[in-house]
Design an enzyme around this catalytic site. Sequence first.
Site, PDB file in Angstrom:
ATOM      1  N   ALA A  94      14.586  90.441 -66.872  1.00 20.50           N
ATOM      2  CA  ALA A  94      15.406  90.466 -65.649  1.00 20.50           C
ATOM      3  C   ALA A  94      15.816  90.528 -65.040  1.00 20.50           C
ATOM      4  O   ALA A  94      15.508  90.278 -63.765  1.00 20.50           O
ATOM      5  CB  ALA A  94      15.564  88.925 -66.465  1.00 20.50           C
ATOM      6  N   ASP A 102      16.739  84.874 -69.607  1.00 20.13           N
ATOM      7  CA  ASP A 102      16.511  85.276 -68.143  1.00 20.13           C
ATOM      8  C   ASP A 102      16.746  84.611 -67.155  1.00 20.13           C
ATOM      9  O   ASP A 102      16.836  84.814 -66.153  1.00 20.13           O
ATOM     10  CB  ASP A 102      14.670  85.285 -68.429  1.00 20.13           C
ATOM     11  CG  ASP A 102      13.971  85.829 -68.687  1.00 20.13           C
ATOM     12  OD1 ASP A 102      14.313  86.203 -70.051  1.00 20.13           O
ATOM     13  OD2 ASP A 102      13.571  86.912 -68.418  1.00 20.13           O
ATOM     14  N   ASN A 132      14.582  82.417 -72.533  1.00 23.29           N
ATOM     15  CA  ASN A 132      14.217  83.790 -72.603  1.00 23.29           C
ATOM     16  C   ASN A 132      12.689  84.258 -73.746  1.00 23.29           C
ATOM     17  O   ASN A 132      11.431  82.946 -73.252  1.00 23.29           O
ATOM     18  CB  ASN A 132      15.244  84.203 -73.902  1.00 23.29           C
ATOM     19  CG  ASN A 132      14.805  85.501 -74.254  1.00 23.29           C
ATOM     20  OD1 ASN A 132      15.024  86.436 -73.080  1.00 23.29           O
ATOM     21  ND2 ASN A 132      14.686  86.319 -74.981  1.00 23.29           N
ATOM     22  N   LYS A 133      12.364  84.943 -74.262  1.00 17.36           N
ATOM     23  CA  LYS A 133      10.898  84.767 -74.272  1.00 17.36           C
ATOM     24  C   LYS A 133      10.267  84.124 -75.302  1.00 17.36           C
ATOM     25  O   LYS A 133      11.087  83.840 -76.498  1.00 17.36           O
ATOM     26  CB  LYS A 133      10.983  86.232 -75.334  1.00 17.36           C
ATOM     27  CG  LYS A 133       9.747  87.214 -75.314  1.00 17.36           C
ATOM     28  CD  LYS A 133       8.364  86.728 -74.323  1.00 17.36           C
ATOM     29  CE  LYS A 133       8.764  86.777 -72.682  1.00 17.36           C
ATOM     30  NZ  LYS A 133       7.545  86.400 -71.446  1.00 17.36           N
TER      31      LYS A 133
HETATM   32  O1  MRU Z   1       8.432  88.736 -70.105  1.00 23.44           O
HETATM   33  P1  MRU Z   1       9.322  90.050 -69.689  1.00 23.44           P
HETATM   34  O2  MRU Z   1       8.711  90.909 -70.962  1.00 23.44           O
HETATM   35  O3  MRU Z   1       9.640  89.892 -68.748  1.00 23.44           O
HETATM   36  O4  MRU Z   1      10.050  89.210 -70.626  1.00 23.44           O
HETATM   37  C1  MRU Z   1      11.616  90.103 -71.164  1.00 23.44           C
HETATM   38  C2  MRU Z   1      12.551  88.860 -71.844  1.00 23.44           C
HETATM   39  O5  MRU Z   1      12.331  87.728 -72.082  1.00 23.44           O
HETATM   40  C3  MRU Z   1      14.050  89.677 -72.116  1.00 23.44           C
HETATM   41  O6  MRU Z   1      14.531  88.882 -73.420  1.00 23.44           O
HETATM   42  C4  MRU Z   1      14.766  89.143 -70.469  1.00 23.44           C
HETATM   43  O7  MRU Z   1      13.943  89.449 -69.379  1.00 23.44           O
HETATM   44  C5  MRU Z   1      16.311  89.488 -71.086  1.00 23.44           C
HETATM   45  S1  MRU Z   1      16.087  91.207 -70.465  1.00 23.44           S
HETATM   46  C6  MRU Z   1      17.159  92.394 -70.439  1.00 23.44           C
END
Ligand code: MRU
Length: 325
Positions: free
Chosen positions: A51, A223, A233-234
Amino acid sequence: MPPGPVRALEWRGDHLALLDQRLLPHQTEWLRLETWTSVHDAIRDMAVRGAPAIGVAAAYGLALAAIHQNNLITAREALAASRPTAVNLVWALDRVMSLQDRSFESILAEAQAIEREDLAMNLKLAEHGASLVPPGSRVLTICNTGSLATAGHGTALGIIRTAFAQGKVVHVYSCETRPRQQGLRLTAWELLQDGIPFQSVADSAAASLMAQGRIDFVVVGADRIAANGDTANKIGTLSLAVLAHHFDVPFYVAAPSSTLDPSLVDGSNIPIEERDPTEITEIEGVRVAPDGCPVWNPGFDVTPGSLVTAIVTEVGVFRAPYLFN
Ligand code: MRU
């Protein structure tokens, strides 16, 4: 503690250099991005991800639009839609678009400030987060939340790095993070460079780890965090939160304040990105699923704030009830 050597992106005079995360860990190739459309495509295709990092990249995308005298509103709209879930993207774009002076010099300075401030926020939140960590801790995390996902140091991984430097974290379990394997490819790469003891595990091993008492806390990134602490989040994060609740393991969310979205009262309206079915049906470009296999592939899930023990930002440590504004 100073940030490590890994960087996701770098402004180089007249273009944005991006470490192509799709090729890591086996190839370290820098992309040379000279237009906002190439930044858009790099975000959409996840050459840069995480993010905060996509927010910084998008801000530089507007600087590139300004150099070429492209329409900034068109660029802003397209960049904002390149990945819908992470609010940092829109936050960074709006910060640039709210400038009185939208010359290239002024936009570039703002993008550089966003990058600098993200690193400073991460270092600060890592200190706050590390204060929660008892000595001898074994930690579970998911996805990649490190230097690659931010302007440096990281959020959840930043807390792990700082707590490790303080001698408090002794072992990390890093979830593989199906389907794109950011944990296996990227977090493992960063942890190896830092010399932090860890093991990569299949996402489905989390329950066994907690059942065996091998996890002292879970820490994840975010996110988008709604006013009540509901956290996107993921995909897979919600499973970890439910497990942590069941096994009475503290579950922490780490994010800079640029990830807060107090305009949403709860997580029900967070847009969840749905990604290409081939992320599920193929592994490294090799088709595994039978032809015609239907797929549901959300990139993120939403963890209710009620399952989050604490949310750590650069401002400090927040506990339920969460009332962000
Ligand atoms: O799909 P991505 O790799 O962009 O997902 C990232 C995540 O879910 C992270 O946990 C989130 O962006 C925080 S990164 C500091």
